[in-house]
Write an enzyme that holds these catalytic residues in place. Structure first.
Site, PDB file in Angstrom:
ATOM      1  N   CYS A  94      43.907  50.500  84.336  1.00 33.96           N
ATOM      2  CA  CYS A  94      43.082  49.317  84.611  1.00 33.96           C
ATOM      3  C   CYS A  94      41.860  49.289  83.686  1.00 33.96           C
ATOM      4  O   CYS A  94      41.986  48.977  82.514  1.00 33.96           O
ATOM      5  CB  CYS A  94      42.701  49.259  86.088  1.00 33.96           C
ATOM      6  N   HIS A 129      47.430  50.686  89.002  1.00 33.19           N
ATOM      7  CA  HIS A 129      46.847  51.926  89.525  1.00 33.19           C
ATOM      8  C   HIS A 129      47.912  52.822  90.147  1.00 33.19           C
ATOM      9  O   HIS A 129      48.031  52.884  91.373  1.00 33.19           O
ATOM     10  CB  HIS A 129      45.798  51.598  90.594  1.00 33.19           C
ATOM     11  N   GLU A 150      47.794  55.881  90.574  1.00 33.24           N
ATOM     12  CA  GLU A 150      47.149  56.981  91.297  1.00 33.24           C
ATOM     13  C   GLU A 150      46.990  56.705  92.786  1.00 33.24           C
ATOM     14  O   GLU A 150      46.766  57.639  93.569  1.00 33.24           O
ATOM     15  CB  GLU A 150      45.778  57.297  90.672  1.00 33.24           C
TER      16      GLU A 150
END
EC number: 4.3.3.6
Length: 206
Positions: free
Chosen positions: A91, A187, A189
């Site tokens: 991002c 994202h 993660e």
């Protein structure tokens, strides 16, 4: 290399830093550890110099640029990228890794390109916070789609020679690779799927 021994094998683990000035640092640290790396935070020049690779997390690209200058990390980071240090940006990290940032922000507070990947990236291209969305998208090199979470996400409008497109969403480029540099507009993660981080950890070891 500053790789450390892996107690489970003879192969050393790469030391991967996560830029910890602003953004979702903890999530990346956890994902990298689960992907087999030695994950550490990076806030100071000596910490940047000690890692084999760097993750630039999601957050706010203009704030990160300001903090990179305040902590006197901007030029050293650019230099390490130019020398070939592997890097992954998610991002805001994708935005900063670009050679050109479109809609870079207000004068004097612009997001500053680190010029790691030959691409032009548009900030907040998918819209504001209320326009955030998620969905499953195919990702080159992975055997099944990734569940991608887009939060005020950018997209890539131009890529240079040698940049590989890894994923698209709504027709827009949202993941790329150039050499040992990786960037995603989403994202990974936050989803629990560690395949993108494992891809990066494997790239660091190449």
């Amino acid at each position: 290399m500053n790789a450390v021994p892996d107690g489970r094998s003879d192969k050393p683990r790469s030391v991967v830093g996560v830029l910890a000035l602003q953004g979702d640092t903890r999530e990346h640290l956890a994902a990298l550890t689960e992907a087999g790396a030695e994950a550490v935070t990076v806030r100071r020049l000596r910490e940047l110099e000690a890692v084999d690779a760097l993750v630039i997390p999601g957050g706010e690209s203009t704030a990160m640029s300001h903090l990179l200058r305040e902590f006197e990390l901007l030029e050293p980071l650019r230099a390490r990228l130019a020398e070939g240090m592997p890097a992954y940006g998610s991002c805001a990290g994708m935005i900063l890794l670009a050679t050109e940032i479109l809609d870079a922000g207000a004068a004097g507070r612009e997001a500053t390109p680190l010029k790691g990947i030959d691409m032009s990236v548009r900030r907040n291209a998918f819209g504001r916070q209320v326009d955030s969305f998620e969905g499953d998208i195919p990702f080159v090199g992975l055997d099944s789609p990734v569940h991608a979470v887009f939060i005020r996400a950018p997209w890539v409008e131009r890529i240079g020679d040698g940049v590989e497109v890894l994923a698209r969403a709504d027709g827009h480029i949202v993941a790329v690779r150039q050499g040992r540099m990786l960037a995603t507009a989403f994202h990974p993660e936050v989803t629990g799927d560690r395949r993108v981080h494992k891809l990066f950890v494997d790239m660091v070891s190449e």
